[in-house]
Scaffold this motif. Structure first.
Motif, short mmCIF file in Angstrom:
data_model
loop_
_atom_site.label_atom_id
_atom_site.label_comp_id
_atom_site.label_asym_id
_atom_site.label_seq_id
_atom_site.Cartn_x
_atom_site.Cartn_y
_atom_site.Cartn_z
N ALA A 151 0.82 -1.31 -0.39
CA ALA A 151 -0.18 0.05 0.07
C ALA A 151 0.88 0.68 -0.10
O ALA A 151 0.98 1.98 -0.79
CB ALA A 151 -0.77 -0.15 0.95
N VAL A 152 2.36 1.09 0.79
CA VAL A 152 2.91 2.26 0.52
C VAL A 152 4.51 1.93 0.83
O VAL A 152 4.54 0.29 1.81
CB VAL A 152 2.58 2.97 2.39
N GLU A 153 5.33 2.70 0.63
CA GLU A 153 6.94 1.91 0.47
C GLU A 153 7.43 3.53 0.94
O GLU A 153 7.67 4.07 0.31
CB GLU A 153 7.20 1.56 -1.14
N GLY A 167 12.29 9.12 3.83
CA GLY A 167 10.95 8.75 3.06
C GLY A 167 10.20 8.37 2.22
O GLY A 167 10.38 7.18 1.25
N GLN A 168 9.03 8.68 2.02
CA GLN A 168 7.64 8.36 1.46
C GLN A 168 7.73 8.36 0.02
O GLN A 168 8.44 8.88 -0.45
CB GLN A 168 6.16 8.18 1.59
N TYR A 169 8.01 7.21 -1.53
CA TYR A 169 7.99 6.85 -2.21
C TYR A 169 7.54 6.78 -3.22
O TYR A 169 7.08 6.94 -4.64
CB TYR A 169 9.74 6.80 -2.71
N ALA A 170 6.40 5.81 -2.82
CA ALA A 170 5.25 5.40 -3.66
C ALA A 170 3.97 4.72 -2.64
O ALA A 170 4.30 4.53 -1.73
CB ALA A 170 5.36 3.88 -4.52
N GLU A 171 2.78 4.73 -3.91
CA GLU A 171 2.14 5.02 -2.86
C GLU A 171 0.50 3.79 -3.58
O GLU A 171 0.97 4.92 -4.56
CB GLU A 171 0.77 6.16 -2.12
N ALA A 172 0.54 2.24 -3.39
CA ALA A 172 -0.25 1.56 -4.33
C ALA A 172 0.58 1.45 -5.72
O ALA A 172 -0.69 1.46 -7.08
CB ALA A 172 -1.89 2.16 -4.66
N GLY A 173 1.41 1.20 -5.55
CA GLY A 173 2.73 0.70 -6.55
C GLY A 173 2.96 2.37 -7.33
O GLY A 173 3.26 2.02 -8.32
N PRO A 179 6.64 12.43 3.71
CA PRO A 179 8.13 12.42 4.16
C PRO A 179 7.61 10.81 5.53
O PRO A 179 7.15 9.52 4.82
CB PRO A 179 7.21 13.62 5.48
N PRO A 180 8.65 10.99 5.68
CA PRO A 180 8.85 9.56 6.49
C PRO A 180 7.39 8.97 8.13
O PRO A 180 7.10 10.10 8.33
CB PRO A 180 9.82 9.45 7.93
N ASP A 181 7.38 7.95 7.36
CA ASP A 181 6.19 7.49 9.01
C ASP A 181 6.80 6.94 10.05
O ASP A 181 7.69 6.26 10.14
CB ASP A 181 5.25 6.33 7.73
N ALA A 231 13.64 12.84 1.14
CA ALA A 231 14.95 12.12 2.48
C ALA A 231 15.26 14.02 2.01
O ALA A 231 16.03 14.27 1.60
CB ALA A 231 15.45 11.41 2.18
N ASP A 232 16.17 14.03 3.65
CA ASP A 232 16.55 15.03 4.14
C ASP A 232 18.59 14.83 3.02
O ASP A 232 18.86 14.17 3.21
CB ASP A 232 17.38 14.90 5.98
N PRO A 233 18.31 15.52 2.64
CA PRO A 233 19.31 15.67 1.44
C PRO A 233 21.33 15.77 1.96
O PRO A 233 21.71 15.27 1.51
CB PRO A 233 19.39 16.86 0.24
#
Length: 259
Positions: A151-153, A167-173, A179-181, A231-233
Motif C-alpha cells: 500500500a505504501v513504500e 521518506g515515502q516514495y510510493a503509494e499503491a504502486g 515524509p517518513p512514516d 529524505a533530508d538531502p
C-alpha cells in the motif's frame, strides 16, 4: 594545511534526486564533475580529479566503468541478503537462485536482479517468460519471491547501522512522495537490529506496508545508485559519499561488501 576538496562524479543526465544531491554537494564545497562514463574514465588523471577524495552517484552501468578507474569502492548488500532474512521481516518466500533454475517455475513470481537491472523487476507469469539463455547466462543469480502488493513504500537511508533519514516514495504502486512514516522508521530499526550486521555501513533499505497493515522489507539498494526523494538531502548525501568513496578509506568491515 588545507585539505583538497572532495569530488562528486555524476552522469550527464540527472534525475530529480541527483540534482538535489548535486545542489547539496555544491553547498558543502564539493567539486562536481558531470560527464559520460567513457569521458570520466578517459580523463581520470585530469586536474579536476586530482587531489581529494572522489565519490560518485550514478546507476550501475556508469559506476562499473568509472569506479575502478577512480579507485572508488562501491558498497552494496550481498546478492542473497533479502533471501536470508527471516520470514517475519519479508512476509513472503524469497529465494536467490540461478536464472536457469528459475526457468522451471510454473507459477507467477516476482523476479529481479539482486543489485542491478539486468533482469527487469517484474511479476512473471512463470519461468518461461524470463529472458532466455540466449540473452542471459543461466548461472546469473536472481531473486525470486512470492507476489506481494504494498500500500505504501518507504526508503530508509542507513549509515553505521542506523536510519539517518527516510521518506515515502510510493503509494499503491505509484510514485507518491511524502515524509517518513513513524511506523516505517520503527520497522526499519527492527530490521537493522535483526540483520544490520549483514549490511555495509552505507546502504538504502526499502520497506513497505501491505493492505493488512503488515510491514515487510522490500529490498536493499546501493545508496550510490538510489534516489533520495524527500529524505533530508544532507543526510542522504552522507550515505552516498560513504557508499561510493575511495577504496583506500574502506573500513575492514566494509571490504566484504564491495561490488
Amino acid at each position: 594545511m588545507t585539505r583538497p576538496p572532495r569530488t562528486l562524479v555524476l552522469p550527464p543526465r540527472l534525475t530529480v534526486s541527483a540534482r538535489t544531491l548535486r545542489a547539496t554537494a555544491l553547498r558543502r564545497g564539493l567539486r562536481i564533475v558531470e560527464a559520460t562514463a567513457s569521458a570520466v574514465a578517459a580523463s581520470a588523471s585530469a586536474s579536476e580529479l586530482e587531489g581529494g577524495a572522489v565519490h560518485l552517484h550514478a546507476g550501475p552501468s556508469f559506476a562499473d566503468v568509472v569506479a575502478p578507474t577512480l579507485g572508488i569502492a562501491l558498497l552494496e548488500a550481498p546478492a542473497d541478503w533479502l533471501a536470508l532474512l527471516p520470514r517475519a521481516l519479508t512476509r513472503r518466500d524469497v529465494r536467490a537462485m540461478p536464472i536457469g533454475d528459475a526457468y522451471r517455475l510454473r507459477r507467477p513470481a516476482f523476479v529481479k536482479s539482486p543489485n542491478d537491472k539486468s533482469i527487469s523487476a517484474l511479476v512473471y507469469a512463470d519461468g518461461s517468460r524470463l529472458p532466455g539463455p540466449d540473452a542471459v547466462d543461466p548461472a546469473t543469480v536472481v531473486l525470486v519471491s512470492d507476489v506481494m502488493t504494498f500500500a505504501v513504500e518507504h526508503r530508509l537511508h542507513v549509515l553505521d547501522g542506523a536510519v539517518r533519514t527516510a521518506g515515502q516514495y510510493a503509494e499503491a504502486g505509484r510514485l507518491r512522495l511524502g515524509p517518513p512514516d513513524g511506523d516505517a522508521l520503527a520497522f526499519g530499526r527492527d530490521v537493522l537490529a535483526a540483520a544490520g550486521a549483514s549490511l555495509p555501513s552505507a546502504i538504502v533499505v526499502d520497506v513497505g506496508r501491505d493492505d493488512e497493515g503488515r510491514w515487510a522489507v522490500i529490498e536493499a539498494n546501493a545508496a550510490w545508485a538510489g534516489g533520495c526523494y524527500l529524505a533530508d538531502p544532507e543526510r542522504a548525501l552522507d550515505t552516498v559519499l560513504r557508499a561510493a568513496g575511495p577504496a583506500a578509506d574502506l573500513s575492514p568491515r566494509d571490504r566484504a561488501f564491495v561490488r
